[in-house]
Design a protein around this motif. Structure first.
Motif, PDB file in Angstrom:
ATOM      1  N   LEU A 239       0.837  -1.203   0.000  1.00 19.07           N
ATOM      2  CA  LEU A 239       0.000   0.000   0.000  1.00 19.07           C
ATOM      3  C   LEU A 239       0.868   1.248   0.000  1.00 19.07           C
ATOM      4  CD1 LEU A 239      -2.847  -0.533   2.662  1.00 19.07           C
ATOM      5  CD2 LEU A 239      -3.133  -0.253   0.196  1.00 19.07           C
ATOM      6  N   GLY A 240       0.425   2.259  -0.722  1.00 21.71           N
ATOM      7  CA  GLY A 240       1.001   3.594  -0.645  1.00 21.71           C
ATOM      8  C   GLY A 240      -0.098   4.598  -0.409  1.00 21.71           C
ATOM      9  N   PRO A 241       0.226   5.877  -0.274  1.00 23.10           N
ATOM     10  CA  PRO A 241      -0.802   6.895  -0.043  1.00 23.10           C
ATOM     11  C   PRO A 241      -1.844   6.960  -1.153  1.00 23.10           C
ATOM     12  CG  PRO A 241       1.384   7.799   0.352  1.00 23.10           C
ATOM     13  CD  PRO A 241       1.580   6.454  -0.263  1.00 23.10           C
ATOM     14  N   ASP A 242      -1.437   6.663  -2.385  1.00 25.69           N
ATOM     15  CA  ASP A 242      -2.339   6.829  -3.527  1.00 25.69           C
ATOM     16  C   ASP A 242      -2.391   5.621  -4.449  1.00 25.69           C
ATOM     17  OD1 ASP A 242      -2.923   9.636  -2.909  1.00 25.69           O
ATOM     18  OD2 ASP A 242      -0.827   9.956  -3.480  1.00 25.69           O
ATOM     19  N   GLY A 243      -1.825   4.499  -4.030  1.00 26.77           N
ATOM     20  CA  GLY A 243      -1.816   3.342  -4.910  1.00 26.77           C
ATOM     21  C   GLY A 243      -1.645   2.066  -4.131  1.00 26.77           C
ATOM     22  N   GLU A 244      -1.647   0.955  -4.852  1.00 27.14           N
ATOM     23  CA  GLU A 244      -1.580  -0.348  -4.216  1.00 27.14           C
ATOM     24  C   GLU A 244      -0.978  -1.351  -5.180  1.00 27.14           C
ATOM     25  OE1 GLU A 244      -4.602  -3.589  -2.057  1.00 27.14           O
ATOM     26  OE2 GLU A 244      -5.279  -1.549  -2.522  1.00 27.14           O
ATOM     27  N   GLY A 245      -0.217  -2.293  -4.638  1.00 26.87           N
ATOM     28  CA  GLY A 245       0.271  -3.406  -5.424  1.00 26.87           C
ATOM     29  C   GLY A 245       1.681  -3.218  -5.964  1.00 26.87           C
ATOM     30  N   ALA A 253       6.808   8.323  -3.003  1.00 29.60           N
ATOM     31  CA  ALA A 253       5.764   8.579  -2.011  1.00 29.60           C
ATOM     32  C   ALA A 253       6.447   8.748  -0.663  1.00 29.60           C
ATOM     33  CB  ALA A 253       4.751   7.432  -1.946  1.00 29.60           C
ATOM     34  N   PRO A 254       5.832   9.492   0.266  1.00 30.52           N
ATOM     35  CA  PRO A 254       6.451   9.667   1.580  1.00 30.52           C
ATOM     36  C   PRO A 254       6.468   8.402   2.424  1.00 30.52           C
ATOM     37  CG  PRO A 254       4.284  10.705   1.512  1.00 30.52           C
ATOM     38  CD  PRO A 254       4.619  10.304   0.109  1.00 30.52           C
ATOM     39  N   TRP A 255       5.565   7.446   2.113  1.00 26.97           N
ATOM     40  CA  TRP A 255       5.561   6.186   2.844  1.00 26.97           C
ATOM     41  C   TRP A 255       5.079   5.054   1.955  1.00 26.97           C
ATOM     42  CZ3 TRP A 255       0.910   3.628   3.235  1.00 26.97           C
ATOM     43  CH2 TRP A 255      -0.265   4.381   3.162  1.00 26.97           C
ATOM     44  N   TRP A 333      -3.111  -3.605   8.460  1.00 26.93           N
ATOM     45  CA  TRP A 333      -3.625  -2.242   8.535  1.00 26.93           C
ATOM     46  C   TRP A 333      -4.013  -1.747   7.145  1.00 26.93           C
ATOM     47  CZ3 TRP A 333      -0.561   1.306  12.410  1.00 26.93           C
ATOM     48  CH2 TRP A 333      -0.595   0.712  13.686  1.00 26.93           C
ATOM     49  N   ASP A 334      -5.168  -1.064   7.084  1.00 26.23           N
ATOM     50  CA  ASP A 334      -5.579  -0.453   5.828  1.00 26.23           C
ATOM     51  C   ASP A 334      -5.040   0.977   5.750  1.00 26.23           C
ATOM     52  OD1 ASP A 334      -7.275   1.107   7.444  1.00 26.23           O
ATOM     53  OD2 ASP A 334      -9.063  -0.045   6.925  1.00 26.23           O
ATOM     54  N   ARG A 335      -5.305   1.635   4.629  1.00 25.28           N
ATOM     55  CA  ARG A 335      -4.739   2.967   4.410  1.00 25.28           C
ATOM     56  C   ARG A 335      -5.220   3.971   5.452  1.00 25.28           C
ATOM     57  NH1 ARG A 335      -5.879   3.255  -0.489  1.00 25.28           N
ATOM     58  NH2 ARG A 335      -3.859   2.692  -1.378  1.00 25.28           N
ATOM     59  N   ASP A 336      -6.482   3.901   5.836  1.00 26.84           N
ATOM     60  CA  ASP A 336      -7.018   4.838   6.828  1.00 26.84           C
ATOM     61  C   ASP A 336      -6.311   4.677   8.162  1.00 26.84           C
ATOM     62  OD1 ASP A 336      -8.775   5.889   4.992  1.00 26.84           O
ATOM     63  OD2 ASP A 336     -10.519   4.770   5.725  1.00 26.84           O
ATOM     64  N   ARG A 337      -6.089   3.434   8.556  1.00 29.45           N
ATOM     65  CA  ARG A 337      -5.435   3.212   9.849  1.00 29.45           C
ATOM     66  C   ARG A 337      -3.978   3.656   9.802  1.00 29.45           C
ATOM     67  NH1 ARG A 337      -5.654  -2.338  13.529  1.00 29.45           N
ATOM     68  NH2 ARG A 337      -4.612  -1.451  15.352  1.00 29.45           N
ATOM     69  N   ILE A 338      -3.309   3.406   8.697  1.00 31.38           N
ATOM     70  CA  ILE A 338      -1.925   3.853   8.553  1.00 31.38           C
ATOM     71  C   ILE A 338      -1.855   5.371   8.616  1.00 31.38           C
ATOM     72  CG2 ILE A 338       0.007   3.996   6.937  1.00 31.38           C
ATOM     73  CD1 ILE A 338      -0.884   1.178   5.938  1.00 31.38           C
ATOM     74  N   THR A 339      -2.721   6.033   7.872  1.00 32.49           N
ATOM     75  CA  THR A 339      -2.724   7.492   7.840  1.00 32.49           C
ATOM     76  C   THR A 339      -2.990   8.079   9.214  1.00 32.49           C
ATOM     77  OG1 THR A 339      -3.492   7.448   5.542  1.00 32.49           O
ATOM     78  CG2 THR A 339      -3.785   9.506   6.755  1.00 32.49           C
ATOM     79  N   GLU A 340      -3.923   7.479   9.951  1.00 33.24           N
ATOM     80  CA  GLU A 340      -4.234   7.964  11.305  1.00 33.24           C
ATOM     81  C   GLU A 340      -3.032   7.781  12.226  1.00 33.24           C
ATOM     82  OE1 GLU A 340      -5.201   7.689  15.456  1.00 33.24           O
ATOM     83  OE2 GLU A 340      -4.688   5.953  14.205  1.00 33.24           O
TER      84      GLU A 340
END
Length: 347
Positions: A239-245, A253-255, A333-340
């Protein structure tokens, strides 16, 4: 608040950081000399989640020089400080032992654990195969923000850990309970490692950092800090901030996060790799840009490569400084949880 940490130092071999609440050895930082063909250098293995699940691999039979989490240099002015065969354009990978150098441990400036934070500060010498000193490195590894499931910790909390790692490839003890990746009850929690490296060129000519991609191989821009995941993590989620796979290979990306499912125990783990702001990973501020190297097949691997597409040239006397964070979490963890989580733990 962050859980307390303890350090055990087996001098000449390794430093182990243990989380005291659960008694889990979060990392072993191994600095003993190893085989010359594997480009000897310090590495972290095993690395464990708070639920006591191992999230690194050590000397897998496909790449014996892959050792947990380590700083590498796959192409450095004609030398290979990665290990094993060297990529040569038009000839694929070749056994060239005269090109395989090393990153030698010189000494520690700090080995401490206090107030929920552990620190390992080390001096290293980057060397040509013949032993010639090419560069100095000042390295700092910190463990902090150790948070058990259900606990709440604010920015700046810290932690570290200790414990033996049996012969570098010791048994994985498995988790202490089921974990369902965010859709049900979890055990464990998360903790963060910050890795800083400052590499100063001591040659009379530039050091040129490259990768197999800069030497002609597509989608193989690995160099710098490198993580090799356990075999069970093959086919994991990227996972990235704006993509996946896997298409995130070679992007910026920053993470970037990687989740995998364990063998031997139920559940998943997620590792979140971050650039520090001063890395200027896009190159917008004039720094040499970084791009993600990431694979889920034929094995799990992540590297925030600083020489993916183009060589990085370091002039004599100049210093290449980079800082990264890796958060090790139980659960998928999904993107929302990572971002939080990242928002709660700013740089």
């Amino acid at each position: 608040m962050s859980s307390p940490l303890r350090i055990t130092h087996a001098h000449g071999d390794r430093i182990t950081v243990t989380e005291e609440r659960g008694g889990v050895d979060l990392i072993s930082y191994v600095y003993r000399p190893e085989a010359a063909w594997e480009a000897p250098k310090p590495y972290i293995h095993p690395m464990r989640t708070l639920a006591d699940n191992v999230v690194t691999d050590y000397r897998p039979n496909d790449h014996r020089w892959h050792k947990g989490l380590q700083m590498t240099a796959s192409h450095l002015s004609g030398q290979n400080l990665w290990g094993g065969n060297t990529y040569v354009h038009g000839q694929d990978y070749q056994p060239l032992p005269e090109r395989v150098g090393s990153m030698a441990h010189i000494g520690f400036d700090e080995v401490t654990a206090d107030a929920g934070r552990a620190v390992i500060a080390e001096r290293l010498s980057w060397r040509h195969h013949d032993g010639t000193h090419w560069a100095d490195e000042l390295r700092r590894v910190e463990l902090h923000d150790v948070e058990h499931t259900g606990s709440v910790a604010g920015p700046g909390s810290g932690s570290g850990a200790t414990g033996p790692e049996a012969n570098g490839a010791g048994p994985e003890t498995g988790g202490t309970g089921p974990e369902t990746g965010g859709t049900g009850p979890e055990t464990g929690g998360s903790w963060t490692l910050t890795w800083s490296s400052a590499i100063t060129n001591r040659r009379a000519e530039p050091l040129r950092f490259g990768s197999p991609t800069t030497h002609g191989r597509k989608a193989a821009g690995y160099t710098g800090l490198f993580w090799r995941g356990p075999r069970a993590f093959r086919g994991g989620r990227i996972l990235g901030p704006d993509g996946e796979g896997p298409e995130l290979m070679g992007t910026q990306a920053p993470w970037l996060a990687y989740s995998g499912e364990h063998d031997g125990t139920d559940g998943h783990a997620t590792l979140i790799f971050q650039h520090a702001p001063e890395n200027d990973h896009t190159g917008a501020g004039g720094t040499h840009p970084a791009h993600w190297f990431v694979r889920d097949e034929p094995f799990a691997a992540v590297a925030p490569s600083f020489a993916f597409h183009e060589e990085l040239e370091l002039a004599p006397g100049d210093t290449l400084a980079r800082r990264y964070r890796i958060t090790v979490a139980d659960g998928e963890w999904d993107r929302d949880r990572i971002t939080e989580h990242l928002a709660r733990h700013p740089w």
